[in-house]
Design an enzyme around this catalytic site. Structure first.
Site, PDB file in Angstrom:
ATOM      1  N   TYR A  30      13.905  -6.786 -62.021  1.00  0.00           N
ATOM      2  CA  TYR A  30      14.252  -5.697 -61.158  1.00  0.00           C
ATOM      3  C   TYR A  30      13.421  -5.427 -59.749  1.00  0.00           C
ATOM      4  CZ  TYR A  30      14.505  -0.602 -60.481  1.00  0.00           C
ATOM      5  OH  TYR A  30      14.531   0.535 -59.768  1.00  0.00           O
ATOM      6  N   LYS A  34      14.706  -5.401 -55.944  1.00  0.00           N
ATOM      7  CA  LYS A  34      14.708  -4.464 -54.751  1.00  0.00           C
ATOM      8  C   LYS A  34      13.877  -4.992 -53.599  1.00  0.00           C
ATOM      9  CE  LYS A  34      16.312  -0.881 -57.333  1.00  0.00           C
ATOM     10  NZ  LYS A  34      17.450  -0.407 -56.806  1.00  0.00           N
TER      11      LYS A  34
HETATM   12  N1  NAP Z   1      14.260   6.447 -62.019  1.00  0.00           N
HETATM   13  C1  NAP Z   1      13.439   5.803 -61.259  1.00  0.00           C
HETATM   14  O1  NAP Z   1      12.232   6.016 -61.313  1.00  0.00           O
HETATM   15  C2  NAP Z   1      13.745   4.900 -59.992  1.00  0.00           C
HETATM   16  C3  NAP Z   1      12.767   4.613 -59.164  1.00  0.00           C
HETATM   17  C4  NAP Z   1      12.998   3.804 -58.157  1.00  0.00           C
HETATM   18  C5  NAP Z   1      14.236   3.483 -57.814  1.00  0.00           C
HETATM   19  N2  NAP Z   1      15.360   3.892 -58.697  1.00  0.00           N
HETATM   20  C6  NAP Z   1      16.609   3.455 -58.458  1.00  0.00           C
HETATM   21  O2  NAP Z   1      17.462   4.698 -58.093  1.00  0.00           O
HETATM   22  C7  NAP Z   1      18.906   4.331 -58.336  1.00  0.00           C
HETATM   23  C8  NAP Z   1      19.376   5.389 -59.404  1.00  0.00           C
HETATM   24  O3  NAP Z   1      18.536   4.929 -60.493  1.00  0.00           O
HETATM   25  P1  NAP Z   1      18.391   6.181 -61.858  1.00  0.00           P
HETATM   26  O4  NAP Z   1      17.005   6.134 -62.159  1.00  0.00           O
HETATM   27  O5  NAP Z   1      19.253   7.549 -61.396  1.00  0.00           O
HETATM   28  O6  NAP Z   1      19.238   5.353 -62.918  1.00  0.00           O
HETATM   29  P2  NAP Z   1      20.310   5.776 -63.929  1.00  0.00           P
HETATM   30  O7  NAP Z   1      20.372   7.369 -64.462  1.00  0.00           O
HETATM   31  O8  NAP Z   1      20.290   4.730 -65.110  1.00  0.00           O
HETATM   32  O9  NAP Z   1      21.797   5.736 -63.294  1.00  0.00           O
HETATM   33  C9  NAP Z   1      22.195   4.589 -62.605  1.00  0.00           C
HETATM   34  C10 NAP Z   1      23.670   4.805 -62.199  1.00  0.00           C
HETATM   35  O10 NAP Z   1      23.998   3.541 -61.583  1.00  0.00           O
HETATM   36  C11 NAP Z   1      25.292   3.265 -62.125  1.00  0.00           C
HETATM   37  N3  NAP Z   1      25.720   1.885 -62.345  1.00  0.00           N
HETATM   38  C12 NAP Z   1      24.897   0.673 -63.024  1.00  0.00           C
HETATM   39  N4  NAP Z   1      25.822  -0.348 -62.633  1.00  0.00           N
HETATM   40  C13 NAP Z   1      26.727  -0.014 -61.955  1.00  0.00           C
HETATM   41  C14 NAP Z   1      27.869  -0.527 -61.527  1.00  0.00           C
HETATM   42  N5  NAP Z   1      28.132  -2.147 -62.000  1.00  0.00           N
HETATM   43  N6  NAP Z   1      28.598  -0.202 -60.966  1.00  0.00           N
HETATM   44  C15 NAP Z   1      28.690   1.338 -60.562  1.00  0.00           C
HETATM   45  N7  NAP Z   1      27.871   2.077 -61.015  1.00  0.00           N
HETATM   46  C16 NAP Z   1      26.582   1.253 -61.764  1.00  0.00           C
HETATM   47  C17 NAP Z   1      25.168   3.857 -63.495  1.00  0.00           C
HETATM   48  O11 NAP Z   1      26.476   4.169 -64.167  1.00  0.00           O
HETATM   49  P3  NAP Z   1      26.750   4.132 -65.704  1.00  0.00           P
HETATM   50  O12 NAP Z   1      26.539   5.317 -66.277  1.00  0.00           O
HETATM   51  O13 NAP Z   1      28.177   3.817 -65.953  1.00  0.00           O
HETATM   52  O14 NAP Z   1      25.919   3.151 -66.161  1.00  0.00           O
HETATM   53  C18 NAP Z   1      24.517   5.077 -63.189  1.00  0.00           C
HETATM   54  O15 NAP Z   1      25.333   6.039 -62.629  1.00  0.00           O
HETATM   55  C19 NAP Z   1      18.615   2.995 -58.882  1.00  0.00           C
HETATM   56  O16 NAP Z   1      19.131   1.990 -57.789  1.00  0.00           O
HETATM   57  C20 NAP Z   1      17.159   2.586 -59.211  1.00  0.00           C
HETATM   58  O17 NAP Z   1      16.859   1.460 -59.187  1.00  0.00           O
HETATM   59  C21 NAP Z   1      14.962   4.641 -59.723  1.00  0.00           C
END
Ligand code: NAP
Length: 241
Positions: free
Chosen positions: A164, A168
């Protein structure tokens, strides 16, 4: 062509992506909810509409060429252009990720979605973004991709993350390359970190709300024409590479 600002958020059915869509919808924009699962996408669209947003569903799996091409066609047919693209969809690839034992499948999954998926979607949407007066691209990255932070003894770096975190870092590097190519266009492209947000991605261990995590993306989606490009930002400001 629509007078409204048109945005597309990938992975907008839940978590931070949903809240980015809600935040952009609250600005009066028309927001495309990019999501790969029909039921989850339609549920999100309905919820956004119930909250007063103009939302439309965009079937979109960022790892699939045909799906991404169809998504671009849908946006073109519906709106004729795109103003803002938020590349939010992301996966960890599965934990744990100690470098010496990480599965190749985990590395592949993280890179396929978090890096190649962003390139695939961005390149499909760039022709539509070029038709916008003030196009913006926001890539949802993470400070775990910051090599400066990962190697700073004074910084909490999170668990070992051989798939991961490097995905990034590469996304950040890719963002810089896009900014270099597009420097003489009106397209501004930046990477963002939402902070540590309670979502499915981390088993809801994060300490921030998805709404708080969405704020930096909304800020970068609404940059003025003289705003930065090729940068990496969190709420507190610039993140070191
Ligand atoms: N949460 C954190 O603390 C954090 C910190 C830093 C960065 N981020 C970044 O923020 C972004 C959102 O993450 P989140 O925390 O909101 O995670 P999340 O709740 O797991 O949501 C991830 C989203 O991405 C979608 N997704 C995954 N693979 C996909 C694909 N092949 N095609 C289309 N959609 C896809 C998922 O859809 P499904 O429902 O279909 O799986 C879901 O809608 C990510 O890029 C993550 O790396 C998160």
């Amino acid at each position: 062509m629509s007078e409204k600002t048109i945005a597309l958020v990938t992975g907008a059915n839940k978590g931070i992506g949903y809240e980015i869509a809600a935040g952009l919808g609250a600005l009066g924009w028309s927001v495309g909810v990019g999501a790969r699962d029909d039921e989850r996408r339609e549920a999100a669209v309905e919820k956004l509409r119930a909250g007063g947003a103009e939302a439309f569903g965009v079937p979109l799996d960022v790892t699939d060429d045909a799906s991404v091409a169809a998504a671009a066609e849908l946006v073109e047919e519906r709106h004729g252009r795109l103003d803002v693209l938020v590349n939010n969809a992301g996966v960890t690839g599965g934990m744990p990720q100690n470098p010496t034992t990480v599965s190749i499948a985990a590395v592949r999954a993280a890179v396929e979605t978090n890096v190649i998926g962003v390139i695939r979607v961005t390149n499909a949407m760039v022709p539509l973004l070029r038709r916008s007066a003030s196009p913006r691209i926001v890539n949802m990255s993470s400070t775990v991709g910051s090599l400066a932070r990962q190697t700073d003894p004074g910084t909490e770096t999170g668990p070992l993350s051989a798939a991961y975190s490097p995905s990034k870092s590469m996304l950040n590097a890719v963002t810089v390359q896009y900014a270099k190519e597009l420097h003489d266009t009106s397209i501004l492209i930046n990477a963002a970190c939402p902070g540590y947000v309670a979502t499915d991605l981390n088993g809801f261990q994060g300490v921030r709300t998805p709404e708080q995590g969405a704020a930096i993306a909304v800020r970068l989606a609404t940059l003025p024409d003289d705003g930065p490009t090729g940068g990496f930002f969190e709420d507190a400001g610039v993140v070191p590479w």
